[in-house]
Scaffold this active site. Sequence first.
Site, short mmCIF file in Angstrom:
data_model
loop_
_atom_site.label_atom_id
_atom_site.label_comp_id
_atom_site.label_asym_id
_atom_site.label_seq_id
_atom_site.Cartn_x
_atom_site.Cartn_y
_atom_site.Cartn_z
CB SER A 1 39.55 92.39 16.52
OG SER A 1 38.30 92.53 17.17
CG HIS B 1 5.99 115.64 29.57
ND1 HIS B 1 7.16 115.74 30.29
CD2 HIS B 1 4.98 115.68 30.45
CE1 HIS B 1 6.85 115.86 31.57
NE2 HIS B 1 5.54 115.81 31.70
#
Lengths: 476, 571
Positions: free
Chosen positions: B227, B540
Amino acid sequence: MSHSHLLHTSFIPTAPPSLRRRPRWAAPVPRTHQRIQSKIREIFMPALSSTMTEGKIVSWVKSEGDKLSKGESVVVVESDKADMDVESFYDGYLAAIIVDEGLSAAVGSTIALLAETEEEIELARSKTASPSAPASAPAAGNNDAPKVLDEKPSPVAAATPTPKASVGSAAVGALGSAVHPASEGGMRVVASPYAKKLAKDLGVDLKGVVGSGPNGRVVAKDVEAAALAAAKVSGGGGGAAVASPVAKPSGVELGSVVPFTTMQNAVSRNMVESLAVPTFRVGYTITTDALDALYKKIKSKGVTMTALLAKATALALVKHPVVNSSCRDGKSFTYNSHINIAVAVAIDGGLITPVLQDADKIDIYSLSRKWKELVDKARAKQLQPNEYTTGTFTLSNLGMFGVDRFDAILPPGTGAIMAVGASQPTVVGTKDGRIGMKTQMQVNVTADHRVIYGADLAAFLQTLSKIIEDPKDLTL
Amino acid sequence: MQASVSPLSTPLPPHFIARSNSNLRLCGLRREAFGFRSVSQFQNRGSRWTSVVSRNSRWGKQLVFSASATVADNGSVPPTSFDYDLVIIGAGVGGHGAALHAVERGLKTAIIEGDVMGGTCVNRGCVPSKALLAVSGRMRELQDEHHMKALGLQIAAAAYDRQAVADHANNLASKIRGNLTNSLKALGVDILTGFGTIVGPQKVKYGKVGLSDNVVTAKDIIIATGSVPFVPKGIEVDGKTVITSDHALKLEFVPDWIAIVGSGYIGLEFSDVYTALGSEVTFIEALDQLMPGFDPEIGKLAQRVLINPRKIDYHTGVFASKITPAKDGKPVIIELIDAKTREPKDTVEVDAALIATGRAPFTKGLGLENINVETQRGFVPVDERMRVIDADGKLVPHLYCIGDANGKLMLAHAASAQGISVVEQLTGKDHVLNHLSIPAACFTHPEISMVGLTEPQAREKAEREGFEISIAKTSFKANTKALAENEGEGLAKLIYRPDNGEILGVHIFGMHAADLIHEASNAIALGTRVQDIKFAVHAHPTLSEVLDELYKLAKVNPHATTKPLSEPVAV
């Protein structure tokens, strides 16, 4: 909201499951207002955590007049931990928003009114319209009035001198009218996005601002200039003022209560804190003929009186390090390795003390340039923390207003502050028995007696007066 | 970013639909290319092809052999033997992805490119814009005195060198382009230079402007022409003061005040870049609210963080009916009309205007008329397997179209995924791509990412199909890593079915959102349910715990079957 991750650290016990899995906190059930017969309910700032004392309204999910169903989110509140949706416990209409987006309110205070029927919306609104009828504050001691959240701890970062003082038309007249070439004869104002934001924050009417940008566009600095000019017109100009910590904002609405801005809050805190320091004062009269003559001579090179005074003070401090010291813990002297002269400057809506660092070492011309730069930055609220927090001795000068003597409050963390009055012609008797005319100014030093004693100040002032009366060293 | 418009709703923003009768304007360069190409279509190919050999490099030589076999037959009869198994028209991210996968599957593959290798994404889109955004992110951080102070840092005034920033973007594009080209060469994909045109079934010609054409035959053809920026009627792009993303990425100047027409991904990312570099921005949006296409809740938060505190203002519900570039000392003048009533509403005068109203398919000159295919608003119609549909509604054998040219989901990685899906089909495995599993991201600071349905879309679907939906939300303020970074601003949102645990959509606004979304998009692609993924362990402290938190907050009917769609991994 669960804080499981906050609690993963090994020394804190894991939160119970009941705490972990609650996506939302329910608002406390809005209580029916006793004095209002119709079904108008108040929506209170909920307590979203045990430590929460106030909450900030992140956004209103609903707008005034929107219909609410039980359980629907009405408002998003930011607590000290997280943003949470607050749900309505009743069906009805959001009649009036009392605390706007971005503002904070104490837990339990009314943030909006909920009307049961559409007809009651107006009634509810009329309740909020009269300021003398505040909704009864359910939590004792909590103030209903929303206050601007103290988001920015540094006084300078709080860029907006908040009181929405609308710039008076008198000020506008002085500024002339902005006629943008393409603005259809002034019908339309062309202002940049930031200029518009600033104008809104500073309460400046863009119609009266002359644009200096391309094609006469109003840009941010034009708005700042207009706000400053307006402040000068009504406030009497910006000088230095420690004794009057809060400069009166322009165009205040009489009879209103205007909350402190962040900067004003900071000033207020410092002023109260200063009461814990045992201070005393010593005054001195200094003849300034020689200094005035020197000033006239080098003024054209961009030297300012403030820089001269700062330089003289710094040179005197070199000889009296104790006057440049401070008492941090109540048990010891902290002798500062640098002589940094802070000078109080009144700026719109507050006060700031830009610092001339190493004023004893820097030559007078550089010092003057530095001073100009600092003042510009202060006006633009762009001072960096190290440019206003590192002072070791403070100067406050109200001489330009004709004040002949005053008394300054010692800023916490420093040992001494000197209040400088106006320099004015005075008839004096001289040692040889004659009467003559001399230009003199009075200075008055406030000092922390835990570290600085009377004799220290006396000796310092004597040195200072010698330097000022024979100022040749200032230009070295 | 560049390849996308509003991926989850319509393939083009409403400006486009409302103006579908208007002429598409392409930027100057492309228009010239069209002109030349249409001329060359009428040239006699057979008589001049030899000249290509002498002018082309080693690629040209290969063409001679491949082209010579077919140059004589000029009709529409499908050939019986082919030069290639697969010819891809367009070497953007879609074509590249398809080519790599085709080689892996053992197909003899060629790729035709008339412009630069890499297409929009690499040269004028996602890639250079990320370079600019990397700069803007750092600038923003360094300028945020409050943030720095909270971390205990003191920074003197941050400044930038425009040319060096522009060079960084340009160098990145060159580097990625080089990598992409080399990867194709290394795998033995033939790169054919020129604009490709379909002349008949399984037959493509290509050639450089002003030179003769070559014709190759292929068992299968993929159209991947991408495009170009869409510029609405009435807007005069001069490439200097009125620009598209193509120009903006070169960062030739940083205007004091720039209007950005369109507040989708492209506009939003550029607003981030420009405001960080000191510009003030005015958004012009045709819809009534900014950032259409995002989940409304995310959009609202994003506006609170990305728009309101910055030097940005906006006009919504208006079209820019006319934009005149700056000249003779006059600023750029933008005339605004009401989007509904079409009444003149306002005039805006700025230093520059960036047209970010979406992207238009680049499908002209493809020779689709030769095989009875009609584009729809420029898009090539395809079925769910990317097979091209002709004017009579029938499938065109051996012809596929992927990426922005088909308009299904205008994102670079969607094009690539579609290409891979097509290659799977070509090699005997039926494959239908689940577009709802394709993530999208907007690289503002902080980032926005999403996969699947927005909340309104999910509610609509739930109503239509008669099921319940639930929402789980968590704040970045509850995430240790985010707090360590002092970036607690953010929200993650999970939309799921409480009855069976199906994930319908995930939306994240916050630090590194674009990187975080993949756990959710993979879960959707693989059909993993909330009740299963919640047992997966996250390190963690990491930002990915934001998603962990979402899964754990979700309340799925305990009787829901745990039915992973994929086979469990043997241990």
